[in-house]
Design a protein around this motif. Structure first.
Motif, PDB file in Angstrom:
ATOM      1  N   PHE A 207       0.867  -1.175   0.000  1.00 57.41           N
ATOM      2  CA  PHE A 207       0.000   0.000   0.000  1.00 57.41           C
ATOM      3  C   PHE A 207       0.904   1.226   0.000  1.00 57.41           C
ATOM      4  CE2 PHE A 207      -3.695  -2.083   2.584  1.00 57.41           C
ATOM      5  CZ  PHE A 207      -3.911  -2.978   1.555  1.00 57.41           C
ATOM      6  N   ASP A 208       0.798   2.037  -1.015  1.00 52.64           N
ATOM      7  CA  ASP A 208       1.689   3.179  -1.160  1.00 52.64           C
ATOM      8  C   ASP A 208       0.985   4.222  -2.018  1.00 52.64           C
ATOM      9  OD1 ASP A 208       3.967   4.743  -1.000  1.00 52.64           O
ATOM     10  OD2 ASP A 208       5.305   3.288  -1.922  1.00 52.64           O
ATOM     11  N   ALA A 209       1.665   5.304  -2.297  1.00 53.95           N
ATOM     12  CA  ALA A 209       1.167   6.328  -3.215  1.00 53.95           C
ATOM     13  C   ALA A 209       2.361   7.006  -3.854  1.00 53.95           C
ATOM     14  CB  ALA A 209       0.311   7.357  -2.480  1.00 53.95           C
ATOM     15  N   PHE A 210       2.149   7.520  -5.049  1.00 54.34           N
ATOM     16  CA  PHE A 210       3.205   8.227  -5.772  1.00 54.34           C
ATOM     17  C   PHE A 210       2.603   9.524  -6.289  1.00 54.34           C
ATOM     18  CE2 PHE A 210       6.139   9.223  -9.185  1.00 54.34           C
ATOM     19  CZ  PHE A 210       7.373   8.815  -8.684  1.00 54.34           C
ATOM     20  N   GLU A 211       3.206  10.651  -5.940  1.00 55.94           N
ATOM     21  CA  GLU A 211       2.683  11.949  -6.345  1.00 55.94           C
ATOM     22  C   GLU A 211       3.161  12.308  -7.746  1.00 55.94           C
ATOM     23  OE1 GLU A 211       2.230  16.260  -4.257  1.00 55.94           O
ATOM     24  OE2 GLU A 211       4.282  15.553  -4.550  1.00 55.94           O
ATOM     25  N   VAL A 212       2.228  12.739  -8.585  1.00 53.21           N
ATOM     26  CA  VAL A 212       2.570  13.165  -9.939  1.00 53.21           C
ATOM     27  C   VAL A 212       2.019  14.566 -10.198  1.00 53.21           C
ATOM     28  CG1 VAL A 212       2.560  10.793 -10.824  1.00 53.21           C
ATOM     29  CG2 VAL A 212       0.499  12.191 -11.038  1.00 53.21           C
ATOM     30  N   GLY A 213       2.559  15.199 -11.203  1.00 49.78           N
ATOM     31  CA  GLY A 213       2.095  16.505 -11.630  1.00 49.78           C
ATOM     32  C   GLY A 213       3.155  17.195 -12.465  1.00 49.78           C
ATOM     33  N   LEU A 214       2.732  18.157 -13.252  1.00 48.57           N
ATOM     34  CA  LEU A 214       3.639  18.952 -14.081  1.00 48.57           C
ATOM     35  C   LEU A 214       3.287  20.420 -13.893  1.00 48.57           C
ATOM     36  CD1 LEU A 214       3.522  16.763 -17.310  1.00 48.57           C
ATOM     37  CD2 LEU A 214       5.443  16.974 -15.725  1.00 48.57           C
ATOM     38  N   THR A 215       4.277  21.288 -13.874  1.00 46.00           N
ATOM     39  CA  THR A 215       4.024  22.690 -13.546  1.00 46.00           C
ATOM     40  C   THR A 215       3.086  23.387 -14.524  1.00 46.00           C
ATOM     41  OG1 THR A 215       6.039  23.348 -14.705  1.00 46.00           O
ATOM     42  CG2 THR A 215       6.206  22.982 -12.341  1.00 46.00           C
ATOM     43  N   ASP A 216       3.074  22.966 -15.778  1.00 48.03           N
ATOM     44  CA  ASP A 216       2.259  23.680 -16.770  1.00 48.03           C
ATOM     45  C   ASP A 216       1.086  22.846 -17.287  1.00 48.03           C
ATOM     46  OD1 ASP A 216       3.626  21.788 -18.230  1.00 48.03           O
ATOM     47  OD2 ASP A 216       4.113  23.145 -19.883  1.00 48.03           O
ATOM     48  N   ALA A 217       0.666  21.864 -16.525  1.00 50.95           N
ATOM     49  CA  ALA A 217      -0.401  20.985 -17.012  1.00 50.95           C
ATOM     50  C   ALA A 217      -1.267  20.508 -15.842  1.00 50.95           C
ATOM     51  CB  ALA A 217       0.219  19.774 -17.734  1.00 50.95           C
ATOM     52  N   PRO A 218      -2.517  20.198 -16.135  1.00 50.68           N
ATOM     53  CA  PRO A 218      -3.167  20.351 -17.438  1.00 50.68           C
ATOM     54  C   PRO A 218      -3.738  21.758 -17.618  1.00 50.68           C
ATOM     55  CG  PRO A 218      -4.697  19.323 -15.916  1.00 50.68           C
ATOM     56  CD  PRO A 218      -3.407  19.538 -15.154  1.00 50.68           C
ATOM     57  N   LYS A 219      -3.654  22.257 -18.834  1.00 48.10           N
ATOM     58  CA  LYS A 219      -4.362  23.493 -19.171  1.00 48.10           C
ATOM     59  C   LYS A 219      -5.852  23.165 -19.181  1.00 48.10           C
ATOM     60  CE  LYS A 219      -0.475  25.318 -21.724  1.00 48.10           C
ATOM     61  NZ  LYS A 219       0.093  25.760 -22.993  1.00 48.10           N
ATOM     62  N   ALA A 220      -6.690  24.175 -19.243  1.00 51.25           N
ATOM     63  CA  ALA A 220      -8.136  23.966 -19.103  1.00 51.25           C
ATOM     64  C   ALA A 220      -8.682  22.939 -20.085  1.00 51.25           C
ATOM     65  CB  ALA A 220      -8.872  25.295 -19.259  1.00 51.25           C
ATOM     66  N   ASP A 221      -8.123  22.889 -21.284  1.00 55.83           N
ATOM     67  CA  ASP A 221      -8.638  21.993 -22.318  1.00 55.83           C
ATOM     68  C   ASP A 221      -7.777  20.743 -22.492  1.00 55.83           C
ATOM     69  OD1 ASP A 221      -6.430  23.234 -23.426  1.00 55.83           O
ATOM     70  OD2 ASP A 221      -7.407  23.730 -25.317  1.00 55.83           O
ATOM     71  N   GLU A 222      -7.096  20.317 -21.420  1.00 53.17           N
ATOM     72  CA  GLU A 222      -6.207  19.158 -21.498  1.00 53.17           C
ATOM     73  C   GLU A 222      -6.558  18.098 -20.460  1.00 53.17           C
ATOM     74  OE1 GLU A 222      -2.007  20.992 -23.146  1.00 53.17           O
ATOM     75  OE2 GLU A 222      -2.335  20.994 -20.965  1.00 53.17           O
ATOM     76  N   LEU A 223      -5.965  16.929 -20.683  1.00 52.91           N
ATOM     77  CA  LEU A 223      -6.023  15.813 -19.741  1.00 52.91           C
ATOM     78  C   LEU A 223      -4.587  15.391 -19.447  1.00 52.91           C
ATOM     79  CD1 LEU A 223      -8.669  13.736 -21.698  1.00 52.91           C
ATOM     80  CD2 LEU A 223      -9.072  14.777 -19.452  1.00 52.91           C
ATOM     81  N   LEU A 224      -4.299  15.096 -18.189  1.00 54.78           N
ATOM     82  CA  LEU A 224      -3.015  14.521 -17.831  1.00 54.78           C
ATOM     83  C   LEU A 224      -3.292  13.102 -17.358  1.00 54.78           C
ATOM     84  CD1 LEU A 224      -0.158  16.069 -15.742  1.00 54.78           C
ATOM     85  CD2 LEU A 224      -0.932  13.741 -15.317  1.00 54.78           C
ATOM     86  N   PHE A 225      -2.737  12.132 -18.054  1.00 51.73           N
ATOM     87  CA  PHE A 225      -2.898  10.721 -17.684  1.00 51.73           C
ATOM     88  C   PHE A 225      -1.568  10.209 -17.146  1.00 51.73           C
ATOM     89  CE2 PHE A 225      -6.207  10.569 -21.239  1.00 51.73           C
ATOM     90  CZ  PHE A 225      -7.274  10.625 -20.366  1.00 51.73           C
ATOM     91  N   ALA A 226      -1.617   9.371 -16.111  1.00 48.30           N
ATOM     92  CA  ALA A 226      -0.393   8.869 -15.495  1.00 48.30           C
ATOM     93  C   ALA A 226      -0.505   7.394 -15.141  1.00 48.30           C
ATOM     94  CB  ALA A 226      -0.067   9.680 -14.242  1.00 48.30           C
ATOM     95  N   LEU A 227       0.623   6.703 -15.235  1.00 46.46           N
ATOM     96  CA  LEU A 227       0.774   5.324 -14.782  1.00 46.46           C
ATOM     97  C   LEU A 227       1.920   5.291 -13.787  1.00 46.46           C
ATOM     98  CD1 LEU A 227       0.570   3.390 -18.178  1.00 46.46           C
ATOM     99  CD2 LEU A 227      -1.278   3.856 -16.550  1.00 46.46           C
TER     100      LEU A 227
END
Length: 194
Positions: free
Chosen positions: A147-167
């Protein structure tokens, strides 16, 4: 369905040598692969969106392959996984749910006979939004050490009309897991739970 317009890809890998206690025999590797794409449904309600999951399958397989390669390329070395999505503000939470099958099945496919459901999370947010992706054992969701978690994110995403998908994938349990429960060595592999 619309074409997938990728703006950005990213792969990040952590190597953890210890958590303040003794070093394990091998360091833990945890990583994430991310894709930022245009949201073809942004700004309006579209009733029929499920067909886009089929279009996302190649992206899922590509991200899963890139992540596995970044973690050393051996499917047998992967013990944990998870997935997630951040939907830009002009989208809706359900657009993030489109990642469930393409992301989850891609990892299960490249890892071979993974039995457990791929833990998932999603949210709506703007550029710089962070997301904690839950991680569980690939063959038995009840293995507490994983049981764990991994933090994801990008400084310039997602813009309003975008999707950020992560594995996310990991090569083992938390470094100093010692709170009991079902052990990885006790997995029966019958139902994805135990």
């Amino acid at each position: 369905m619309p074409e997938i317009a990728i703006r950005k890809l990213a792969v990040v890998v952590e190597t953890i040598f210890h958590e303040g206690g003794p070093a394990p025999a091998a360091p833990l590797k945890r990583g994430a692969a991310l894709a930022v794409i245009a949201n073809p449904f942004a700004g309006r309600y579209v009733a029929e969106i499920a067909g886009f999951m089929e279009d996302l399958k190649p992206l899922g397989l590509s991200l899963a392959t890139q992540l596995l390669d970044a973690l050393g390329g051996d499917p047998k070395a992967i013990e944990g996984y998870g997935k997630g999505a951040i939907v830009g503000a002009a989208g809706e939470l359900e657009h993030g749910a489109l990642w469930h099958a393409p992301g989850g099945y891609a990892m299960r496919e490249i890892l071979g006979d993974a039995k457990a459901i791929v833990a998932s999370t999603k949210k709506v947010g703007g550029p710089g939004t962070r997301l904690d992706i839950p991680v569980t054992h690939i063959n038995a969701s009840y293995v507490r050490s994983h049981f764990d978690a991994f933090e994801v994110g990008l400084t310039d995403a997602p813009k309003a009309d975008e999707l950020l998908f992560a594995l996310v994938m990991t090569t083992g349990s938390r470094i100093h897991a010692r709170v009991g429960g079902l052990q990885a060595s006790e997995i029966k592999g019958e139902d994805g739970l135990r």
